[in-house]
Design a protein around this motif. Structure first.
Motif, PDB file in Angstrom:
ATOM      1  N   GLY A   1      38.961  40.846  33.136  1.00 63.57           N
ATOM      2  CA  GLY A   1      38.041  40.818  34.269  1.00 63.57           C
ATOM      3  C   GLY A   1      36.827  41.671  33.967  1.00 63.57           C
ATOM      4  N   TYR A   2      35.647  41.046  33.920  1.00 62.71           N
ATOM      5  CA  TYR A   2      34.442  41.787  33.533  1.00 62.71           C
ATOM      6  C   TYR A   2      33.313  41.551  34.537  1.00 62.71           C
ATOM      7  CZ  TYR A   2      32.286  37.430  31.812  1.00 62.71           C
ATOM      8  OH  TYR A   2      31.742  36.180  31.727  1.00 62.71           O
ATOM      9  N   CYS A   3      32.288  42.384  34.399  1.00 60.55           N
ATOM     10  CA  CYS A   3      31.132  42.309  35.291  1.00 60.55           C
ATOM     11  C   CYS A   3      29.890  42.722  34.506  1.00 60.55           C
ATOM     12  CB  CYS A   3      31.356  43.249  36.474  1.00 60.55           C
ATOM     13  SG  CYS A   3      29.997  43.316  37.648  1.00 60.55           S
TER      14      CYS A   3
ATOM     15  N   TRP B   1      37.043  45.697  34.164  1.00 61.73           N
ATOM     16  CA  TRP B   1      37.975  46.296  35.110  1.00 61.73           C
ATOM     17  C   TRP B   1      39.314  46.461  34.386  1.00 61.73           C
ATOM     18  CZ3 TRP B   1      37.100  48.646  39.528  1.00 61.73           C
ATOM     19  CH2 TRP B   1      35.954  48.332  40.267  1.00 61.73           C
ATOM     20  N   ILE B   2      39.821  47.690  34.404  1.00 60.76           N
ATOM     21  CA  ILE B   2      41.082  48.007  33.735  1.00 60.76           C
ATOM     22  C   ILE B   2      42.077  48.518  34.784  1.00 60.76           C
ATOM     23  CG2 ILE B   2      42.219  49.472  32.017  1.00 60.76           C
ATOM     24  CD1 ILE B   2      40.395  47.344  30.803  1.00 60.76           C
ATOM     25  N   ALA B   3      43.303  48.036  34.688  1.00 55.27           N
ATOM     26  CA  ALA B   3      44.344  48.453  35.635  1.00 55.27           C
ATOM     27  C   ALA B   3      45.242  49.514  35.007  1.00 55.27           C
ATOM     28  CB  ALA B   3      45.180  47.241  36.033  1.00 55.27           C
ATOM     29  N   ARG B   4      45.846  50.330  35.845  1.00 54.03           N
ATOM     30  CA  ARG B   4      46.914  51.219  35.381  1.00 54.03           C
ATOM     31  C   ARG B   4      48.221  50.750  36.018  1.00 54.03           C
ATOM     32  NH1 ARG B   4      47.222  55.754  32.642  1.00 54.03           N
ATOM     33  NH2 ARG B   4      45.052  56.367  32.933  1.00 54.03           N
TER      34      ARG B   4
ATOM     35  N   ASN C   1      45.280  45.057  31.392  1.00 54.18           N
ATOM     36  CA  ASN C   1      44.224  44.154  31.837  1.00 54.18           C
ATOM     37  C   ASN C   1      44.234  44.087  33.355  1.00 54.18           C
ATOM     38  OD1 ASN C   1      45.554  42.370  29.159  1.00 54.18           O
ATOM     39  ND2 ASN C   1      43.520  43.270  29.067  1.00 54.18           N
ATOM     40  N   ILE C   2      43.154  43.592  33.948  1.00 51.36           N
ATOM     41  CA  ILE C   2      43.052  43.571  35.401  1.00 51.36           C
ATOM     42  C   ILE C   2      44.207  42.800  36.026  1.00 51.36           C
ATOM     43  CG2 ILE C   2      41.554  41.518  35.464  1.00 51.36           C
ATOM     44  CD1 ILE C   2      40.140  42.818  37.880  1.00 51.36           C
TER      45      ILE C   2
ATOM     46  N   GLU D   1      34.506  36.447  34.982  1.00 58.31           N
ATOM     47  CA  GLU D   1      33.363  37.240  35.417  1.00 58.31           C
ATOM     48  C   GLU D   1      33.462  37.466  36.917  1.00 58.31           C
ATOM     49  OE1 GLU D   1      28.465  37.492  35.254  1.00 58.31           O
ATOM     50  OE2 GLU D   1      29.508  35.742  34.385  1.00 58.31           O
ATOM     51  N   LEU D   2      33.446  38.726  37.297  1.00 55.03           N
ATOM     52  CA  LEU D   2      33.599  39.102  38.704  1.00 55.03           C
ATOM     53  C   LEU D   2      32.249  39.496  39.292  1.00 55.03           C
ATOM     54  CD1 LEU D   2      36.801  41.240  38.150  1.00 55.03           C
ATOM     55  CD2 LEU D   2      36.708  39.066  39.385  1.00 55.03           C
TER      56      LEU D   2
END
Length: 311
Positions: free
Chosen positions: A148-150, A160-163, A177-178, A238-239
């Motif tokens: 997921g990018y912007c 966007w990176i998730a934990r 990854n998101i 693309e967000l």
């Protein structure tokens, strides 16, 4: 092929270590030379380690185990199991028994979710298998991962990176990854993508459906749970600039919005889930952020993301 010489603490070397971890089954010293092919109807669908093979030998009505002249032999489903449903049921019963005996750590993460078992993705499914048991039979696990990018007006392309939640069964607390998820039996890839986007990051379906397929990555690692050959369908999404992912089903604890330089540093660290780091690496390579003139391990990265599933 001889490796380039890089400082052991350099980003290149650390990233190569991550790629190699994902392909640990192929590295010198692994159990690969001692493993046996897993067959259904004469078709190889997986690979079994000696310790698992020893246990499966106790179920001759389900598994036909041979030793062979080289000591490896084969593990095959009994030819008396002729249908998808019968194979699925009988193997499930064996795995439930092994779970009750608490012999393998992989089965402590029982999911009540079935994965397809087939010779290849395009081939007809031969049976379905409990997700946590796939690493015991070394069958290919399919999944979908979303970058997921912007496009930020000042920072450029950001991800966007998730934990991951600290209570996740695998890789708790690691960066990811998101959105990502395994592909259950009978579910289409894009259907899985839309579901995972909604559940993990609260991404509306109208946005999720704009995701673009960019190919697959493949690798095979081996850890305490067993042998895990995996093929991930990778998508870029693309967000909108004003979009903010939100925690959905509790599998994610936090989200970060990072520049490509920040992301690059993180994927070569112990903080990131290794296979997800490789998914992100593929994004950086495709975007030209990492290129062959400046990255000495460029070709080794590419090779490590595309392992053949022929055992």
């Amino acid at each position: 092929m001889e490796d380039c010489k890089c400082d052991s603490g350099s980003w290149s070397q650390r990233m190569l270590d991550v790629v190699r971890w994902c392909n640990a089954f192929d590295l010198p010293g692994s159990a690969k030379p001692h493993c046996s092919p897993f067959l259904i109807n004469g078709k190889q669908v997986g690979v079994v380690s000696p310790d698992v093979k020893a246990q499966l030998k106790k179920f001759p009505a389900v598994f036909d185990v041979t030793e062979g002249q080289n000591g490896k032999g084969t593990v095959a489903l009994s030819p008396t199991l002729k249908t998808y449903e019968e194979r699925t049921r009988k193997v499930h019963e064996v795995m439930e028994t092994l779970r009750e005996q608490n012999l393998f750590s992989a089965l402590t993460g029982w999911r009540n979710e079935k994965y397809r078992v087939s010779e290849s993705y395009q081939a007809e499914p031969l049976m379905a298998l409990e997700r946590s048991a796939t690493s015991l039979l070394g069958v290919v696990q399919y999944g979908v991962h979303i970058n997921g990018y912007c496009k930020h007006p000042d920072k450029g392309v950001c991800l966007w990176i998730a934990r991951r939640s600290p209570t996740k069964q695998t890789f708790p607390g690691k960066l990811d990854n998101i959105s990502a998820g395994g592909l259950p039996a009978g579910v289409k890839v894009f259907e899985c993508l839309v579901k995972e986007c909604a559940e993990e990051a609260c991404i509306p379906e109208s946005i999720a459906r704009q995701a673009v397929p960019t190919g697959t990555i493949s690798y095979c690692y081996m850890d305490e749970r067993g042998i895990s050959p995996e093929i991930e369908f990778v998508y870029d999404l693309e967000l909108p600039l004003d979009f903010q992912p939100k925690i959905g089903d509790g599998e994610v604890s936090e989200f970060y919005f990072w520049t490509l330089e920040e992301v690059k540093e993180k994927i070569a660290s112990d903080e990131f889930k290794p296979n997800s780091a490789v998914v992100t690496l593929s994004f950086l390579i495709r975007r030209g952020f990492i290129n062959p003139d400046t990255e000495p391990y460029y070709q080794l990265f590419i090779e490590g993301m595309h392992r053949s599933m022929h055992f």
